[in-house]
Design an enzyme around this catalytic site. Structure first.
Site, PDB file in Angstrom:
ATOM      1  N   SER A  92       0.848  -1.199   0.000  1.00 52.43           N
ATOM      2  CA  SER A  92       0.000   0.000   0.000  1.00 52.43           C
ATOM      3  C   SER A  92       0.881   1.246   0.000  1.00 52.43           C
ATOM      4  O   SER A  92       2.056   1.193   0.368  1.00 52.43           O
ATOM      5  CB  SER A  92      -0.887   0.012   1.241  1.00 52.43           C
ATOM      6  OG  SER A  92      -1.569  -1.207   1.342  1.00 52.43           O
TER       7      SER A  92
HETATM    8  C1  LIG Z   1      -2.886  -4.875   0.169  1.00 48.76           C
HETATM    9  S1  LIG Z   1      -2.171  -6.461   0.249  1.00 48.76           S
HETATM   10  C2  LIG Z   1      -1.325  -6.446   1.795  1.00 48.76           C
HETATM   11  C3  LIG Z   1      -0.153  -5.559   1.870  1.00 48.76           C
HETATM   12  C4  LIG Z   1       0.853  -5.978   2.894  1.00 48.76           C
HETATM   13  N1  LIG Z   1       0.451  -5.702   4.244  1.00 48.76           N
HETATM   14  C5  LIG Z   1       2.217  -5.387   2.590  1.00 48.76           C
HETATM   15  O1  LIG Z   1       2.790  -4.697   3.432  1.00 48.76           O
HETATM   16  O2  LIG Z   1       2.710  -5.644   1.482  1.00 48.76           O
HETATM   17  C6  LIG Z   1      -3.560  -7.503   0.669  1.00 48.76           C
HETATM   18  C7  LIG Z   1      -3.135  -8.949   0.874  1.00 48.76           C
HETATM   19  O3  LIG Z   1      -4.192  -9.626   1.526  1.00 48.76           O
HETATM   20  C8  LIG Z   1      -4.139 -10.981   1.082  1.00 48.76           C
HETATM   21  N2  LIG Z   1      -5.418 -11.635   1.395  1.00 48.76           N
HETATM   22  C9  LIG Z   1      -6.605 -11.526   0.756  1.00 48.76           C
HETATM   23  N3  LIG Z   1      -7.530 -12.296   1.363  1.00 48.76           N
HETATM   24  C10 LIG Z   1      -6.914 -12.894   2.407  1.00 48.76           C
HETATM   25  C11 LIG Z   1      -7.339 -13.800   3.407  1.00 48.76           C
HETATM   26  N4  LIG Z   1      -8.602 -14.252   3.449  1.00 48.76           N
HETATM   27  N5  LIG Z   1      -6.457 -14.197   4.336  1.00 48.76           N
HETATM   28  C12 LIG Z   1      -5.167 -13.752   4.314  1.00 48.76           C
HETATM   29  N6  LIG Z   1      -4.705 -12.905   3.373  1.00 48.76           N
HETATM   30  C13 LIG Z   1      -5.571 -12.466   2.439  1.00 48.76           C
HETATM   31  C14 LIG Z   1      -3.861 -10.840  -0.410  1.00 48.76           C
HETATM   32  O4  LIG Z   1      -3.375 -12.051  -0.950  1.00 48.76           O
HETATM   33  C15 LIG Z   1      -2.854  -9.707  -0.410  1.00 48.76           C
HETATM   34  O5  LIG Z   1      -1.547 -10.181  -0.383  1.00 48.76           O
END
Ligand SMILES: C[S@@+](CC[C@H](N)C(=O)[O-])C[C@H]1O[C@@H](n2cnc3c(N)ncnc32)[C@H](O)[C@@H]1O
Length: 376
Positions: A92
């Site tokens: 993000s």
């Molecule tokens: C915006 S990114 C996260 C950014 C991260 N915190 C970083 O610093 O790079 C959102 C993430 O949530 C994960 N995600 C989506 N649904 C999920 C779930 N049910 N459980 C765990 N992770 C999930 C996606 O695969 C994605 O990698």
């Protein structure tokens, strides 16, 4: 410019970054978490590929700019070079990361559960501030989890990374002091409420179907519920199980006319956005400003849709609706209900999550916006 100077210059632009998180930004350099090829997604212009081998200076410039960087498209099925498709993982924008971490406001030694490891950068920031042993981050995608582990290793960090569905939380480590959610949430999974201590907090990007997203900070009350308020606007990719696609409807449209200008409903204020999302949680809206001052609003629920078209030459606004619900009529009633309360701002609304689900309220948790029967 050295990496330290780049981090300092970026941090100076971020109004939400307090001194402790600023130190963490220095201790956990963002570029260690950016793949050699990634898709830059600025708010104010077209996206573009960054390629460390082809242009290392530009790659670093972007890593230390206040922009989101997409690291996965269509769950990995589409190459990043294309830039098109559903963005499914990213780091993000640093301003958003700073705002969410500042709102999280952990004490030293707090145990944090993070949902959505992605590149590992925010897990690294948390681990640098609180210690590896106090941070658990869950990611649903194995390939992302593997690269996040490598990124964190380069930064000298090793918080606990877990492959799984973050919507279930992680009972083994509960209770947590903080839950840091980095994917968008339409309905807050109750497991998170069950897994925090009384007085502990969940900070999440609430992404209702209607209009934009908002950061929410929910505090556990100790009776199995969590209560909180809305903060700044955000736009996050959704928790996998809460993704949504338009229904395919074949009924014939019913025609009608309205005299409420749909542009007012869409543009009024963040207070109207939260109120409408609270009253009509299943209604999804999308609008488009068209040539000649025309404006089109589309609404969907699981079984109905409405098309609302405003043209400056006509006093009336043309409505087409189909399916069992008259979605425009419901939206009109919800909007006018918000107007009748004196058009309250976003800071007067809040959210409560119980084992039965979530609801939005005005001024106090007992004043729920649950939709009265006559609006259905
Ligand atoms: C915006 S990114 C996260 C950014 C991260 N915190 C970083 O610093 O790079 C959102 C993430 O949530 C994960 N995600 C989506 N649904 C999920 C779930 N049910 N459980 C765990 N992770 C999930 C996606 O695969 C994605 O990698």
């Amino acid at each position: 410019m050295s990496i330290g100077e780049r981090i300092a210059a970026l941090s100076d632009q971020l109004t939400d970054l307090d001194d402790e998180w600023r130190d963490a930004f220095h201790a956990v350099p963002r570029h260690l978490f950016i793949p050699d090829k990634a898709w830059c997604h600025p708010d104010d212009g077209p996206g573009f590929l960054i390629d460390r081998t082809a242009d290392p200076e530009k790659w670093l410039d972007v890593a230390y700019s206040n922009t989101a960087i997409v690291t996965q498209i269509d769950d990995g099925a589409t190459e990043l070079e294309h830039g098109q498709g559903d963005y499914t993982s990213s780091t993000s924008a640093p301003g958003v990361v700073a705002a969410e971490l500042t709102l999280l406001d952990p004490y030293d030694g707090d145990e944090v559960l993070e949902i959505g490891t992605g590149t590992g950068w925010t897990a690294g920031l948390l681990a640098s501030r609180l210690g590896d042993e106090n941070v658990t981050s869950i990611e649903i995608d194995q390939a992302l989890l593997t690269t996040a582990t490598e990124h964190l290793k380069k930064a000298g960090l090793s918080p606990r990374l877990v492959l799984g569905d973050g919507a279930k939380g992680r009972r083994e480590g509960a209770p947590y002091d903080r839950v840091h959610v980095t994917c968008g949430v339409r309905e807050v999974p109750y497991a998170w409420v069950e897994q925090i201590r009384p007085g502990g907090a969940i900070v999440l990007p609430w992404m209702p179907r209607w209009a934009g997203g908002h950061l929410v900070k929910l505090i556990a009350v100790g009776d199995g519920t969590a209560v909180g308020r809305f903060h700044g606007g955000v736009d996050f990719m959704l928790l996998r199980s809460q993704r949504w696609s338009h229904p395919r409807l074949e009924d014939v449209y019913r025609k009608s006319t309205t005299y409420l200008d749909p542009r007012r409903v869409v543009r009024s204020s963040y207070g109207a956005e939260v109120a409408i999302a609270g009253m009509l949680p299943e209604v999804y809206g999308m609008h488009e400003n068209q040539e000649g001052g025309e404006f089109h609003l589309s609404l969907w629920s699981a079984d109905s849709d409405a098309q609302v078209h405003y043209a400056p030459d006509y006093k009336g606004v043309a409505i087409l609706q189909r399916g069992p619900r008259d979605l425009w009529n419901e939206l009109e009633a919800a909007y006018l209900r918000w107007v009748s309360w004196g058009s309250p701002h976003k800071d007067r609304f809040g959210m409560t999550v119980t084992s039965e689900g979530q609801h939005i309220w005005l001024d106090s948790p007992d004043h729920s916006l649950a939709v009265p029967v006559e609006l259905r």
